[in-house]
Design a protein around this motif. Structure first.
Motif, PDB file in Angstrom:
ATOM      1  N   ILE A  78     -68.265 109.312  -6.174  1.00  0.00           N
ATOM      2  CA  ILE A  78     -68.138 107.878  -6.376  1.00  0.00           C
ATOM      3  C   ILE A  78     -69.085 107.145  -5.433  1.00  0.00           C
ATOM      4  N   ARG A  79     -69.247 105.834  -5.705  1.00  0.00           N
ATOM      5  CA  ARG A  79     -70.016 104.977  -4.805  1.00  0.00           C
ATOM      6  C   ARG A  79     -69.276 103.665  -4.665  1.00  0.00           C
ATOM      7  N   ARG A  80     -69.084 103.229  -3.425  1.00  0.00           N
ATOM      8  CA  ARG A  80     -68.470 101.930  -3.184  1.00  0.00           C
ATOM      9  C   ARG A  80     -69.557 100.872  -3.045  1.00  0.00           C
ATOM     10  N   LEU A  81     -69.401  99.759  -3.740  1.00  0.00           N
ATOM     11  CA  LEU A  81     -70.382  98.681  -3.707  1.00  0.00           C
ATOM     12  C   LEU A  81     -69.958  97.658  -2.662  1.00  0.00           C
ATOM     13  N   ALA A  82     -70.881  97.347  -1.759  1.00  0.00           N
ATOM     14  CA  ALA A  82     -70.559  96.464  -0.638  1.00  0.00           C
ATOM     15  C   ALA A  82     -70.289  95.039  -1.096  1.00  0.00           C
ATOM     16  N   HIS A  83     -69.381  94.371  -0.374  1.00  0.00           N
ATOM     17  CA  HIS A  83     -69.087  92.953  -0.549  1.00  0.00           C
ATOM     18  C   HIS A  83     -68.527  92.611  -1.925  1.00  0.00           C
ATOM     19  N   ARG A  84     -67.911  93.577  -2.556  1.00  0.00           N
ATOM     20  CA  ARG A  84     -67.263  93.318  -3.847  1.00  0.00           C
ATOM     21  C   ARG A  84     -65.891  93.977  -3.841  1.00  0.00           C
ATOM     22  N   ALA A  85     -64.881  93.214  -4.250  1.00  0.00           N
ATOM     23  CA  ALA A  85     -63.519  93.743  -4.265  1.00  0.00           C
ATOM     24  C   ALA A  85     -63.353  94.760  -5.386  1.00  0.00           C
ATOM     25  N   GLU A 127     -52.299 100.459  -6.196  1.00  0.00           N
ATOM     26  CA  GLU A 127     -52.059 101.222  -7.423  1.00  0.00           C
ATOM     27  C   GLU A 127     -52.399 102.700  -7.220  1.00  0.00           C
ATOM     28  N   MET A 128     -53.480 102.975  -6.492  1.00  0.00           N
ATOM     29  CA  MET A 128     -53.833 104.363  -6.202  1.00  0.00           C
ATOM     30  C   MET A 128     -52.749 105.027  -5.354  1.00  0.00           C
ATOM     31  N   LYS A 129     -52.269 104.301  -4.350  1.00  0.00           N
ATOM     32  CA  LYS A 129     -51.227 104.848  -3.466  1.00  0.00           C
ATOM     33  C   LYS A 129     -49.984 105.205  -4.271  1.00  0.00           C
ATOM     34  N   ASP A 130     -49.569 104.300  -5.155  1.00  0.00           N
ATOM     35  CA  ASP A 130     -48.376 104.559  -5.959  1.00  0.00           C
ATOM     36  C   ASP A 130     -48.596 105.714  -6.926  1.00  0.00           C
ATOM     37  N   ALA A 131     -49.787 105.777  -7.526  1.00  0.00           N
ATOM     38  CA  ALA A 131     -50.072 106.818  -8.510  1.00  0.00           C
ATOM     39  C   ALA A 131     -50.039 108.207  -7.882  1.00  0.00           C
ATOM     40  N   LEU A 132     -50.458 108.319  -6.619  1.00  0.00           N
ATOM     41  CA  LEU A 132     -50.502 109.610  -5.941  1.00  0.00           C
ATOM     42  C   LEU A 132     -49.279 109.850  -5.056  1.00  0.00           C
ATOM     43  N   SER A 133     -48.329 108.883  -5.082  1.00  0.00           N
ATOM     44  CA  SER A 133     -47.073 109.012  -4.318  1.00  0.00           C
ATOM     45  C   SER A 133     -47.340 109.186  -2.827  1.00  0.00           C
ATOM     46  N   LYS A 176     -55.482 116.539  -4.336  1.00  0.00           N
ATOM     47  CA  LYS A 176     -55.303 115.098  -4.214  1.00  0.00           C
ATOM     48  C   LYS A 176     -56.596 114.347  -4.501  1.00  0.00           C
ATOM     49  N   GLN A 177     -57.725 114.871  -4.031  1.00  0.00           N
ATOM     50  CA  GLN A 177     -59.008 114.230  -4.322  1.00  0.00           C
ATOM     51  C   GLN A 177     -59.273 114.222  -5.821  1.00  0.00           C
ATOM     52  N   LEU A 178     -58.988 115.349  -6.474  1.00  0.00           N
ATOM     53  CA  LEU A 178     -59.198 115.444  -7.912  1.00  0.00           C
ATOM     54  C   LEU A 178     -58.259 114.512  -8.675  1.00  0.00           C
ATOM     55  N   GLU A 179     -56.994 114.430  -8.236  1.00  0.00           N
ATOM     56  CA  GLU A 179     -56.036 113.532  -8.885  1.00  0.00           C
ATOM     57  C   GLU A 179     -56.490 112.081  -8.769  1.00  0.00           C
ATOM     58  N   LEU A 180     -56.985 111.702  -7.589  1.00  0.00           N
ATOM     59  CA  LEU A 180     -57.422 110.324  -7.402  1.00  0.00           C
ATOM     60  C   LEU A 180     -58.652 110.022  -8.249  1.00  0.00           C
ATOM     61  N   LEU A 181     -59.615 110.943  -8.278  1.00  0.00           N
ATOM     62  CA  LEU A 181     -60.812 110.732  -9.084  1.00  0.00           C
ATOM     63  C   LEU A 181     -60.454 110.601 -10.559  1.00  0.00           C
ATOM     64  N   ARG A 183     -58.881 107.749   3.161  1.00  0.00           N
ATOM     65  CA  ARG A 183     -59.469 109.052   3.486  1.00  0.00           C
ATOM     66  C   ARG A 183     -59.939 109.779   2.238  1.00  0.00           C
ATOM     67  N   LEU A 184     -59.141 109.702   1.162  1.00  0.00           N
ATOM     68  CA  LEU A 184     -59.532 110.371  -0.080  1.00  0.00           C
ATOM     69  C   LEU A 184     -60.772 109.721  -0.689  1.00  0.00           C
ATOM     70  N   ILE A 185     -60.817 108.392  -0.662  1.00  0.00           N
ATOM     71  CA  ILE A 185     -61.983 107.666  -1.190  1.00  0.00           C
ATOM     72  C   ILE A 185     -63.236 108.043  -0.402  1.00  0.00           C
ATOM     73  N   THR A 186     -63.111 108.079   0.927  1.00  0.00           N
ATOM     74  CA  THR A 186     -64.254 108.445   1.769  1.00  0.00           C
ATOM     75  C   THR A 186     -64.728 109.859   1.460  1.00  0.00           C
ATOM     76  N   ALA A 187     -63.780 110.778   1.277  1.00  0.00           N
ATOM     77  CA  ALA A 187     -64.149 112.163   0.959  1.00  0.00           C
ATOM     78  C   ALA A 187     -64.873 112.247  -0.384  1.00  0.00           C
ATOM     79  N   LEU A 188     -64.393 111.508  -1.386  1.00  0.00           N
ATOM     80  CA  LEU A 188     -65.052 111.513  -2.701  1.00  0.00           C
ATOM     81  C   LEU A 188     -66.453 110.919  -2.612  1.00  0.00           C
ATOM     82  N   GLU A 189     -66.592 109.870  -1.787  1.00  0.00           N
ATOM     83  CA  GLU A 189     -67.911 109.251  -1.633  1.00  0.00           C
ATOM     84  C   GLU A 189     -68.868 110.202  -0.916  1.00  0.00           C
ATOM     85  N   GLU A 190     -68.376 110.870   0.125  1.00  0.00           N
ATOM     86  CA  GLU A 190     -69.226 111.808   0.864  1.00  0.00           C
ATOM     87  C   GLU A 190     -69.692 112.954  -0.024  1.00  0.00           C
TER      88      GLU A 190
END
Length: 231
Positions: A54-61, A28-34, A5-10, A43-50
């Motif tokens: 990936i890197r999440r940029l603060a204060h930006r949608a 869109e991510m939720k729908d793509a991964l069913s 699932k982590q690989l599919e999301l990435l 949880r998947l995003i957090t795992a990929l970041e850890e």
């Protein structure tokens, strides 16, 4: 290593960024991964970041930056944890199964069932023995086997009814899949992570929440080294 699932999301995020210049929304991510809810995506995003992908940029949608891609995506393959699998008779192995050279066989005691889901009572009695390839075990360590009950580790390639081979140890590194004894009477198979004085027992299925426990409530009983599946 990444779960399926982590690989599919990435892969999905990378393709959308390449095509549109911006990452997809969480819906869109939720729908793509069913997935049923966006909490699984979080949880998947957090795992990929850890793991530094990936890197999440603060204060930006919708601000997700791809840092690196695993070899599996570069080669167009599905990946994640691939346990050793003993092939059943007259049935083709799973597409992603790791081939095993059988060599000499070793008899291990099957200590009962281990929960890949809600923890079950601790297991201490031998139900039967199982033969495993000698190359799957370390001659200098003690090993045992457990039958998996539940589906919380399916994204790590571990299904209900599989038999897991465990090397007995009381120590674990972050990311190891371990047999954890919870509060002295519940045993469960989960991915282990230490966070300060707390232990996170992570499922490999977005339908299950991570369980956080004080470190004195969790004792590692062994680490996953192999898997046996019959068909």
């Amino acid at each position: 290593m990444l779960t399926r699932k982590q690989l599919e999301l990435l892969d999905f995020i990378n393709k959308r960024v390449t095509r549109d210049g911006v990452p997809p929304s969480f819906d869109e991510m939720k729908d793509a991964l069913s997935l049923r809810s966006k909490s699984g995506i979080h949880r998947l995003i957090t795992a990929l970041e850890e793991r530094g992908f990936i890197r999440r940029l603060a204060h930006r949608a919708r601000a997700i930056e791809i840092i690196k891609l695993p070899d599996a995506l570069d080669k167009g393959l599905a990946g994640g944890f691939k346990p050793q699998v003993i092939e059943g008779d007259k049935v083709d192995p799973p597409r992603n199964a790791m081939p095993v050279a059988l060599g000499h066989a070793v008899e291990l005691p099957v200590m009962g069932r281990i929960a890949a889901g809600t923890p079950i009572e601790a297991i201490s009695e031998v139900s039967h023995n199982v033969s495993v390839p000698g190359g799957m075990v370390d001659a200098n360590s003690h090993h045992y086997a457990l039958e998996v009950k539940g589906d919380s580790m399916i994204d790590a390639g571990i299904n209900d009814g599989d038999v897991v081979v465990i090397r007995e140890t009381s120590a674990a590194d972050n990311g190891d899949i371990v047999v954890a004894l919870v509060e002295g009477h519940e045993a469960t198979l989960k991915r282990y992570r230490r966070k300060g004085n707390m232990i996170a027992l992570e499922a490999a299925n977005p339908a299950y929440e991570t369980r956080m426990l004080p470190d004195d409530k969790v004792k590692v009983q062994g680490r996953l080294v192999g898997l046996i599946r019959t068909y």
